[in-house]
Design an enzyme around this catalytic site. Structure first.
Site, PDB file in Angstrom:
ATOM      1  N   LYS A 116       0.770  -1.137   0.055  1.00  0.00           N
ATOM      2  CA  LYS A 116      -0.114  -0.084  -0.203  1.00  0.00           C
ATOM      3  C   LYS A 116       0.834   1.299  -0.099  1.00  0.00           C
ATOM      4  O   LYS A 116       0.449   2.339  -0.525  1.00  0.00           O
ATOM      5  CB  LYS A 116      -0.867  -0.083   1.354  1.00  0.00           C
ATOM      6  CG  LYS A 116      -2.140  -1.075   0.982  1.00  0.00           C
ATOM      7  CD  LYS A 116      -2.921  -0.852   2.267  1.00  0.00           C
ATOM      8  CE  LYS A 116      -4.313  -2.092   1.943  1.00  0.00           C
ATOM      9  NZ  LYS A 116      -3.552  -3.475   2.019  1.00  0.00           N
ATOM     10  N   GLU A 200      -3.263   7.637   6.985  1.00  0.00           N
ATOM     11  CA  GLU A 200      -3.677   8.596   6.081  1.00  0.00           C
ATOM     12  C   GLU A 200      -4.807   9.236   6.885  1.00  0.00           C
ATOM     13  O   GLU A 200      -5.686   8.607   7.599  1.00  0.00           O
ATOM     14  CB  GLU A 200      -4.021   7.894   4.729  1.00  0.00           C
ATOM     15  CG  GLU A 200      -5.065   6.919   4.588  1.00  0.00           C
ATOM     16  CD  GLU A 200      -5.175   5.943   3.330  1.00  0.00           C
ATOM     17  OE1 GLU A 200      -4.212   6.280   2.606  1.00  0.00           O
ATOM     18  OE2 GLU A 200      -6.126   5.366   3.257  1.00  0.00           O
ATOM     19  N   GLU A 275      -9.273   0.378  -5.958  1.00  0.00           N
ATOM     20  CA  GLU A 275     -10.407   0.735  -4.949  1.00  0.00           C
ATOM     21  C   GLU A 275     -10.291   2.152  -4.746  1.00  0.00           C
ATOM     22  O   GLU A 275      -8.767   2.948  -4.681  1.00  0.00           O
ATOM     23  CB  GLU A 275     -10.097   0.031  -3.583  1.00  0.00           C
ATOM     24  CG  GLU A 275     -10.464  -1.293  -3.713  1.00  0.00           C
ATOM     25  CD  GLU A 275     -10.462  -2.204  -2.535  1.00  0.00           C
ATOM     26  OE1 GLU A 275     -10.318  -1.627  -1.441  1.00  0.00           O
ATOM     27  OE2 GLU A 275     -10.653  -3.512  -2.453  1.00  0.00           O
ATOM     28  N   GLU A 288      -6.223   1.913  -3.027  1.00  0.00           N
ATOM     29  CA  GLU A 288      -5.427   0.812  -3.166  1.00  0.00           C
ATOM     30  C   GLU A 288      -5.657  -0.127  -4.330  1.00  0.00           C
ATOM     31  O   GLU A 288      -7.063   0.103  -4.853  1.00  0.00           O
ATOM     32  CB  GLU A 288      -5.432  -0.211  -1.906  1.00  0.00           C
ATOM     33  CG  GLU A 288      -6.709  -0.877  -1.541  1.00  0.00           C
ATOM     34  CD  GLU A 288      -6.476  -1.952  -0.525  1.00  0.00           C
ATOM     35  OE1 GLU A 288      -5.591  -2.103  -0.267  1.00  0.00           O
ATOM     36  OE2 GLU A 288      -7.604  -1.946   0.201  1.00  0.00           O
ATOM     37  N   ASN A 290      -6.023  -4.205  -5.521  1.00  0.00           N
ATOM     38  CA  ASN A 290      -5.810  -5.396  -4.970  1.00  0.00           C
ATOM     39  C   ASN A 290      -5.582  -6.679  -6.412  1.00  0.00           C
ATOM     40  O   ASN A 290      -6.358  -6.246  -7.401  1.00  0.00           O
ATOM     41  CB  ASN A 290      -7.252  -5.919  -4.549  1.00  0.00           C
ATOM     42  CG  ASN A 290      -7.476  -5.412  -3.082  1.00  0.00           C
ATOM     43  OD1 ASN A 290      -6.561  -5.556  -2.316  1.00  0.00           O
ATOM     44  ND2 ASN A 290      -8.363  -4.678  -2.919  1.00  0.00           N
ATOM     45  N   PHE A 348     -20.920  -9.425  16.951  1.00  0.00           N
ATOM     46  CA  PHE A 348     -20.543  -9.738  15.762  1.00  0.00           C
ATOM     47  C   PHE A 348     -19.047 -11.017  16.042  1.00  0.00           C
ATOM     48  O   PHE A 348     -18.479 -11.107  15.155  1.00  0.00           O
ATOM     49  CB  PHE A 348     -20.048  -8.909  14.682  1.00  0.00           C
ATOM     50  CG  PHE A 348     -21.314  -8.323  14.026  1.00  0.00           C
ATOM     51  CD1 PHE A 348     -22.100  -8.698  13.128  1.00  0.00           C
ATOM     52  CD2 PHE A 348     -21.631  -7.063  14.690  1.00  0.00           C
ATOM     53  CE1 PHE A 348     -23.186  -8.142  12.693  1.00  0.00           C
ATOM     54  CE2 PHE A 348     -22.619  -6.408  14.128  1.00  0.00           C
ATOM     55  CZ  PHE A 348     -23.491  -6.838  13.160  1.00  0.00           C
TER      56      PHE A 348
END
Length: 667
Positions: A116, A200, A275, A288, A290, A348
């Site tokens: 990245k 960032e 993305e 980024e 992928n 979750f």
């Protein structure tokens, strides 16, 4: 074309690749760990090779074992799926040296885009808009705090080698930056073997929109439109769709052109995803790239009619792309829900165990020659959800002429998806699908935090849902009585005298009804309502498919002694149906209350106790960290729910925990 390929992965993506390879007439080789010996991908493949213990670091991540499996079986190429070695440049280099084809992008693209930090530098050099941030390596937590403060909160702390939401934290102040750096680094080291971190600016009210690209080895690159991936939890995508309800044609074209230009900059071939973060004014920033197939690729396949896995294989074999950019057509709308083994009511947390009952939704219906319901999964009834891997059960996709039809099909599909043995998130997914904000397409990556600020607490039944559930419960119990009587040869074929007065207790509240036969169905009359229920149902069937007042209705059924546990649109209630003359006695029955466990910190899942942050005798405040548990590659921080004093520490760091094991006892 290849005669045999090996899939260096597991679960649903391995099954997905196998299906396409079989359709192309290519033989397949599966690899598996100890935990996956009985898995579906092993069953589906033509051959299977055992590669080691359950831990991925000793099996799926061991390059030498994958290459040895290729040589043993004669596999000419390897499809990496996503995760594991899919973006590992050393793996690609090792395959090249072994004269085995990698079904993916070239090494230089993986190196440039998979990191990245480097990818941000390259994007800037290519005049691609990027989010402000610090792209150089960060030495420690204190430096992370200083950098975060300089950039301006909130900030995103990310693992350089990260993916899938792992190694990512949002910080709104110095304390969160310090803690986020530590947790992100630990997760990155555990998941990727690389603990480099960068920071960032975190753009508030953002949308996460990505562009699917695919290129060949002859310099051709095209994009296949966008996917909206804004519904996320802990930076892990939960619901995706294609196209985005937000983009206009001009923005789509601009983002697509930028994604393709970035691909050309690294001589990209195979499938990849660029993305972007998009703000409320449709300004977009590179996030980024992928360099692999994405989990959510099915929605793109549904709206384009293009099999992305097939073209990855064809490109790897040296073929040219069969499409030009102006030939790519986006038709209809597709939605994907990620079905996870997790408990939404317990924040979750992952759920581990065996699928003792599993029935996926099916449909013969098509639109544009593509299925209205698509289920990509790597499990079947009897499969086990292991603590060693990602908790995804399946990707449930629906497709239709427009967004509303795809959402409506998704609601029905979720109601039809019957899974027992572990907890799952389908109640939560159903809740999202029913929200006005989601239906209207007003999405951001903060959606879940904003709509469920206190977590998912379950659903409250509306008056309409209560009427439906009361009516269906009365009909189901009547059917049960008839089937029982028929089986015992009692009272003739009907078994029940109709009409009959019944009382339906829904969560202990009484609803008197009269049930009678009408128009090939049952007419249920209650306090101020009449409901006509049609549908055939047998006692052994876990799902009721029928009509309620002429509308298609799907309700899941679990029998709990004399009661029926019914689930509709994510809402679960317990219904006890009795003859009205007996109902008065039921109201006299005492309610059994669960034991008070508020003085204990219990392990909410099986996992590794990474650390205990308190000592015996220590006073803790609400919100303070108590312990950290690692499960399914994710760190879970357990915090005090109120002010407490620690009485006893019952578990130690490094210990493997089972569900509900006592970790800490309080005074």
């Amino acid at each position: 074309m290849f005669e045999k390929i090996l899939i260096a992965n597991r679960g649903e993506i391995a099954c997905r690749v196998i299906r396409t390879a079989q359709r192309m007439g290519i033989k397949t080789v599966a690899v598996y760990s100890d935990a996956d010996a009985a898995s579906l991908h092993v069953e589906m493949a033509d051959e299977a090779v055992h590669i080691g213990p359950a831990a991925s670091a000793e099996s799926y991540l061991v390059i030498e074992k994958i290459i040895a499996a290729c040589k043993e079986t004669g596999a000419q190429a390897v499809h990496p799926g996503f995760g594991f070695l899919s973006e590992n440049a050393s793996f690609v280099k090792a395959l090249d040296e072994a004269d085995i084809v990698f079904i993916g992008p070239p090494t230089n693209a993986i190196g440039a885009m998979g990191d990245k930090i480097e990818s941000k530098h390259l994007a800037k050099q290519s005049n691609v808009s990027t989010v402000p941030g610090h792209m150089d390596l960060i030495e420690d937590a204190e430096e992370a705090v200083k950098i975060s403060s300089d950039i301006g909160y909130p900030v995103m702390i990310k693992a350089s080698a990260g993916g899938g939401g792992k190694g990512m934290r949002v910080a709104y102040n110095d304390e969160e930056a310090r803690e986020g750096y530590r947790s992100a680094q630990n997760e990155a080291r555990s998941s990727f073997g690389d603990d480099r971190i960068f920071i960032e600016k975190f753009i508030e009210e953002p949308r996460h929109i990505e562009i699917q690209v695919i290129g060949d080895k002859h310099g051709n690159i095209i994009h296949l439109g966008e996917r909206e991936c804004s519904i996320q939890r802990r930076h892990q995508k939960v619901i995706e769709e294609a196209p985005s309800p937000f983009l206009d044609e001009a923005t789509r074209a601009a983002m697509g052109a930028e994604a393709v230009a970035l691909g050309h900059a690294v001589n990209y071939h195979s499938a990849g995803t660029v993305e972007f973060i998009v703000d409320k004014d449709k300004n977009f920033y590179f996030l980024e790239m992928n360099t692999r197939i994405q989990v959510e690729h099915p929605v793109t396949e549904l709206i384009t009619g293009i099999d992305i896995v097939e073209w990855m294989i064809r490109v790897a074999a040296g073929e040219k792309l069969g499409l030009k950019q102006d030939e790519v057509k986006l038709e209809g709308w597709a939605v994907e829900s990620r079905v996870y083994a997790e408990d939404p009511l317990r924040n979750f947390l992952p759920s581990i165990g065996r699928l003792v009952r599993y029935e996926a939704p099916e449909s013969d219906e098509e639109y544009n020659g593509r299925p209205v319901i698509r289920v990509d999964t790597g499990v079947e009834e009897g499969s086990e959800i292991s603590m060693f891997y990602d908790p995804m059960i399946a990707k449930l996709c629906t497709y239709g002429p427009d967004r509303l039809s795809a959402i409506e099909s998704m609601r029905t599909a979720l109601d039809s998806y019957y899974i027992r043995g572990i907890n799952h998130n389908m109640g939560f997914l159903s809740a999202v699908m029913s929200q006005d904000r989601f239906v209207e397409g007003r999405l951001t990556t903060n959606y879940i935090a904003e709509e469920f600020p206190d977590g998912f607490l379950g659903l409250e039944a509306t008056d309409e849902q209560t009427k439906i559930l009361v009516s269906v419960a009365a009909v189901l119990q009547t059917n049960l009585s008839e089937q029982t009587a028929l089986a015992a040869h009692l009272n003739g074929i009907s078994g029940v005298d109709i009409p009959v007065e019944l009382t339906v207790f829904v969560d202990r509240k009484a609803h008197p009804v009269l049930i009678d036969l009408q128009d090939d169905g049952y007419l249920v009359s209650g306090d101020g309502f009449e409901t006509l229920v049609r549908g055939d149902w047998l006692a052994h069937e876990p799902v009721f498919f029928g009509e309620v007042n002429g509308k298609e209705t799907v309700i899941q059924i679990d029998r709990r002694g004399p009661a029926l546990k019914l689930t509709l649109s994510g809402l679960t209630v317990e219904a006890l149906v009795m003859e009205s003359r007996l109902a008065a006695y039921n109201e006299l029955m005492p309610e059994k209350l669960p034991p008070d466990m508020s003085k204990f910190l219990l392990s909410p899942m099986p996992g590794l106790l990474v650390s205990v942050a308190v000592e015996e005798g220590q006073s803790v405040k609400a919100g303070e960290e108590l312990a950290v548990i690692e499960a399914m590659k994710m760190e879970n921080i357990l915090r005090a729910e109120k002010d407490l004093v620690v009485s006893k520490i019952s578990a130690s760091a490094g210990e493997s925990l089972v569900v509900d094991q006592v970790i800490i006892e309080f005074e």
